[in-house]
Structure formats: structure tokens, C-alpha cells
Scaffold this motif. Structure first.
Motif, PDB file in Angstrom:
ATOM      1  N   ARG A 176       0.692  -1.144   0.015  1.00  0.00           N
ATOM      2  CA  ARG A 176       0.093   0.131  -0.113  1.00  0.00           C
ATOM      3  C   ARG A 176       0.796   1.367   0.071  1.00  0.00           C
ATOM      4  NH1 ARG A 176      -4.618  -1.333  -1.926  1.00  0.00           N
ATOM      5  NH2 ARG A 176      -5.636  -3.332  -0.896  1.00  0.00           N
ATOM      6  N   LEU A 177       1.517   1.456   0.991  1.00  0.00           N
ATOM      7  CA  LEU A 177       2.342   2.739   1.319  1.00  0.00           C
ATOM      8  C   LEU A 177       3.526   3.178   0.137  1.00  0.00           C
ATOM      9  CD1 LEU A 177       2.583   2.966   5.210  1.00  0.00           C
ATOM     10  CD2 LEU A 177       0.716   3.849   3.575  1.00  0.00           C
ATOM     11  N   MET A 178       4.401   2.096  -0.094  1.00  0.00           N
ATOM     12  CA  MET A 178       5.404   2.408  -1.029  1.00  0.00           C
ATOM     13  C   MET A 178       4.927   2.410  -2.306  1.00  0.00           C
ATOM     14  SD  MET A 178       8.281   2.832   0.171  1.00  0.00           S
ATOM     15  CE  MET A 178       9.312   2.694   1.534  1.00  0.00           C
ATOM     16  N   TYR A 179       3.719   1.403  -2.604  1.00  0.00           N
ATOM     17  CA  TYR A 179       2.989   1.381  -4.143  1.00  0.00           C
ATOM     18  C   TYR A 179       2.592   2.672  -4.446  1.00  0.00           C
ATOM     19  CZ  TYR A 179       1.337  -0.130  -8.334  1.00  0.00           C
ATOM     20  OH  TYR A 179       0.909  -0.267  -9.663  1.00  0.00           O
ATOM     21  N   GLY A 180       1.635   3.156  -3.228  1.00  0.00           N
ATOM     22  CA  GLY A 180       0.938   4.389  -3.609  1.00  0.00           C
ATOM     23  C   GLY A 180       1.842   5.471  -3.558  1.00  0.00           C
ATOM     24  N   LEU A 181       3.022   5.657  -3.053  1.00  0.00           N
ATOM     25  CA  LEU A 181       3.905   6.834  -3.089  1.00  0.00           C
ATOM     26  C   LEU A 181       4.496   6.745  -4.727  1.00  0.00           C
ATOM     27  CD1 LEU A 181       5.251   9.141  -1.353  1.00  0.00           C
ATOM     28  CD2 LEU A 181       7.308   7.680  -1.194  1.00  0.00           C
ATOM     29  N   LYS A 182       4.954   5.488  -5.243  1.00  0.00           N
ATOM     30  CA  LYS A 182       5.390   5.345  -6.544  1.00  0.00           C
ATOM     31  C   LYS A 182       4.389   5.856  -7.656  1.00  0.00           C
ATOM     32  CE  LYS A 182       8.937   3.948  -8.973  1.00  0.00           C
ATOM     33  NZ  LYS A 182      10.147   4.457  -8.803  1.00  0.00           N
TER      34      LYS A 182
END
Length: 400
Positions: free
Chosen positions: A223-229
Motif C-alpha cells: 500500500r504505502l510504498m506502491y502508492g507513493l510510487k
């Protein structure tokens, strides 16, 4: 054929393709230095040889990776983002005494944050399933992002300042006679500033989730890392520079205008003409950015005999068009495109690498057994040459 023999055969094929590229490149350079004309056929041969070399290299890499997996019976020891965070001294100290307001932080190299589903550090793909199929399913190719096309950089400041040439009047000419006035040219410059911006998001979770390391790991990765990307891609492309946004490439790019004034062209031809437009601005293009819908249309294009024009359904090579990599992203609007010299015309500067932090932010969180999981990065984008980027609407041209 044995796998070892297949590797040898692919290595020989790659060497042969490389030698051909080197030979054709040397011949092309020599003929261009001599000022020879009519070398378009030779340029086409160079393009075809480069494509063949890249495809051979991709197949060789895939086969070597498969061999490595077959020869390794031990589980992959590469630690994922969550595992590294949970095993760090900062995290252990935080779990033992969260009331002190400490933070447990893990720095992740920005270029390693991908949507791949491998176990490599920085992966932000699908969750690991309870059952693994033994080494017969190859991992997917890494999905390219806008950052992958841009020149990398770092900064210790909150802004990047640079001088951009905005005008050049070239009046160079032969002196009419000895003692006569020589021609005067003119150059104009502007100061430009690219501000460092913060991209971030967070979630609240119960402290009990800390007891389930695998669940927290998957939450961070999926969630968090992929969303930031995802938001980074959109900012690098479309950011308007206002209200904390980056100033993206498309708002600064040059509009497409067919420099060859062709009577008819397809959308694939149009992307080649965009490459030409960049070349005429002295900035050879290094990549294309397309919406997944438009890239699918291009890959599905067939000739009059029903044969695919580019690629094959069973192909595994990375997306390329006219010898350049293609980034297929929903950050690009459907029916639009961006072609340009990403490696020369722009640069991304990292002020703070993407990081994941866990902390109790206040007393209220502590008494409610709540924690905050934060993911953020700080970066700046400098677009040095707007004419190095060509953007427009994908639209074939036909003459009645």
C-alpha cells in the motif's frame, strides 16, 4: 536441449548481434564523417541490429536467472522492506517503549522501489502467497517508471537553481571585406528554480499489528510504498508546480508539430515524427510515455495479412518502439503521449529518499494503542530544455 547448452547458444547469439552492431556502427560513423549521403538504409540496418541485440540480451538474462533459481535449493535470503524494519535496533527499541516518542525508520533507495512481485528489497508488488510453485514460473520484468527514464541526482538544499538559454539569434556570416563590421549574434538567458517538494501519506493502525510482522510488512510494501510510487509518476509527468506540487514535464514540454509535413501517418509514425522533432532540436529522444490503453492498441496492430506489426503474443521483451523504451503508465492520459530526451532534458533530485517510519505521534495515540505508519520522500524536478520533450494527442493523419 540442456539448459546449459541453451545458455551457451544464447550467449553466442548475443555476441554475434553485438559484433554486428559494432561493425555497422563503425561503418555508419565513417560514412557520416566523410559526408556521404543516402545512408538511410544503413541507419535502418543499425536500428534493426540494435533491436536484435537487445532481444538477445533479454533472452540471455532470463535464461541465466532461471538457471540460478534451479541451482539454488535454499530459500531466497534477500530481506524485504518490512523484515529490515522489524529487525532494526530502532524498531526493537520502539516496541519495547513506545511512550518515549521514538521513531523507527527504514531508508529505502528510491530507484529500488518497484511494483515487481519478487522478494527483492523495495518490491511493492503482490503479497506473498502461502504456497510457492517450484522454479518454473519466471518473475515478471520490472515495470518501468518515469523516474527510470530521468537522469538521477541528489541535493542537500530545498531548491535547485539553474540558468536556461531562452533565445539564440545566430547571425554568424562571412566578413564582407577586411576591416568591415562583423556580424553580431544574440543570446538570452533566464534563471530557473525547481523547488524540493514532499510526497507523503500515512495510516493509523492499532499497536497490536506490531505483533504481526508479516501483516505490517505486506501493508508497507503493497500500500504505502506502491502508492507513493504512483503519485510520484503523476507528479513527474503532470504536476502544475502549485500548492506543493512538482512542476512536471508535460506542462513545460513542446507541442507536437510534424516536421516532415507528411500527408498521411499512423500513430506509430507519429511517435517516430516526435522523435525527429526532438532530434531537430538537438536532443535525441530516449523514451516514450504512453497510457496502457494506447500501448495495447499499438501492440495489437496487424498488417493486411493479420500478422502483428510489433512483438508477438508470446514475446517477453521489454516494451520498446523505434528502438526506445516505452513507459506504460496510467499517469499519462489516454490518447496522449510524451516523447523526449529524458536523460538530457531533465533531472530528478532526491533530497530525502523514500522512507517508512513507525511512531506514536501523541499521548492520545499511546493510550489508545495507536501507531502511525508514515511513508514519504522529498525530491525536485529540473526540466532544463522544454524543447527536448514533445507532447500531444495520438491521432493518425489521413488525406481524403
Amino acid at each position: 536441449m540442456k539448459p546449459e547448452d541453451q545458455v551457451k547458444e544464447l550467449a553466442a547469439e548475443f555476441k554475434k548481434a553485438t559484433d554486428k552492431v559494432n561493425g555497422l556502427g563503425t561503418e555508419l560513423t565513417g560514412r557520416m564523417e566523410k559526408g556521404e549521403k543516402g545512408i538511410n538504409d544503413l541507419k535502418d540496418q543499425v536500428d534493426e541490429a540494435l533491436t536484435a541485440m537487445n532481444e538477445a540480451k533479454t533472452r540471455l538474462d532470463d535464461m541465466e536467472q532461471k538457471q540460478a533459481r534451479r541451482g539454488n535449493n535454499e530459500p531466497d535470503q534477500q530481506k524485504s522492506i518490512g523484515q529490515q524494519l522489524f529487525e532494526s535496533d530502532q524498531f526493537k527499541s520502539f516496541v519495547e517503549n513506545p511512550a518515549t516518542g521514538q521513531r523507527a525508520t527504514l531508508q529505502v533507495k528510491a530507484s529500488d522501489i518497484t511494483s515487481a512481485t519478487t522478494a527483492a528489497a523495495g518490491s511493492a508488488g503482490g503479497l506473498v502467497t502461502a504456497q510457492r510453485q517450484p522454479g518454473i514460473i519466471a518473475p515478471p520484468n520490472q515495470i518501468l517508471t518515469i523516474r527510470d527514464l530521468l537522469a538521477p541526482g541528489t541535493t542537500d538544499s530545498n531548491s535547485i537553481e539553474y540558468v536556461r538559454e531562452t533565445g539564440f539569434t545566430n547571425n554568424a556570416a562571412a566578413q564582407s571585406a577586411e576591416g568591415a563590421l562583423k556580424a553580431q549574434s544574440d543570446l538570452q538567458f533566464d534563471d530557473e528554480t525547481a523547488s524540493v517538494r514532499t510526497l507523503a501519506h500515512f495510516v493509523k493502525a492499532s499497536r497490536q499489528i506490531l505483533d504481526d510482522a508479516s501483516q505490517l510488512e505486506s501493508y508497507i510494501g503493497q500500500r504505502l510504498m506502491y502508492g507513493l510510487k504512483l503519485v510520484e509518476d503523476r507528479q513527474l509527468l503532470n504536476g502544475d508546480g502549485l500548492s506543493g506540487n512538482l512542476k512536471g514535464i508535460i506542462p513545460q514540454a513542446t507541442a507536437f508539430a510534424d516536421p516532415a509535413t507528411l500527408a498521411n501517418y499512423t500513430i506509430m509514425d507519429q511517435l517516430r515524427l516526435a522523435m525527429l522533432q526532438a532530434v531537430l532540436a538537438e536532443y535525441p529522444a530516449s523514451g516514450h510515455v504512453l497510457n496502457p490503453i494506447d500501448w495495447a492498441k499499438i501492440e495489437l496492430t496487424k498488417d493486411n495479412d493479420g500478422r502483428y506489426i510489433i512483438g508477438q503474443p508470446q514475446g517477453t521483451a521489454n516494451p520498446t518502439l523505434w528502438g526506445l523504451p516505452v513507459v506504460s503508465t496510467q499517469a499519462m492520459g489516454a490518447g496522449k503521449f510524451l516523447t523526449g530526451a529524458f536523460n538530457l532534458g531533465a533531472q530528478v533530485f532526491d533530497r530525502q529518499l523514500a522512507s517508512v517510519a513507525v511512531a506514536t505521534q501523541n499521548e492520545d495515540d499511546f493510550v489508545k494503542n495507536k501507531v502511525t505508519i508514515l511513508c514519504e520522500e522529498r525530491l525536485a524536478l529540473a526540466v532544463y530544455r522544454p524543447e527536448a520533450f514533445i507532447t500531444g494527442t495520438l491521432l493518425a493523419k489521413t488525406t481524403p
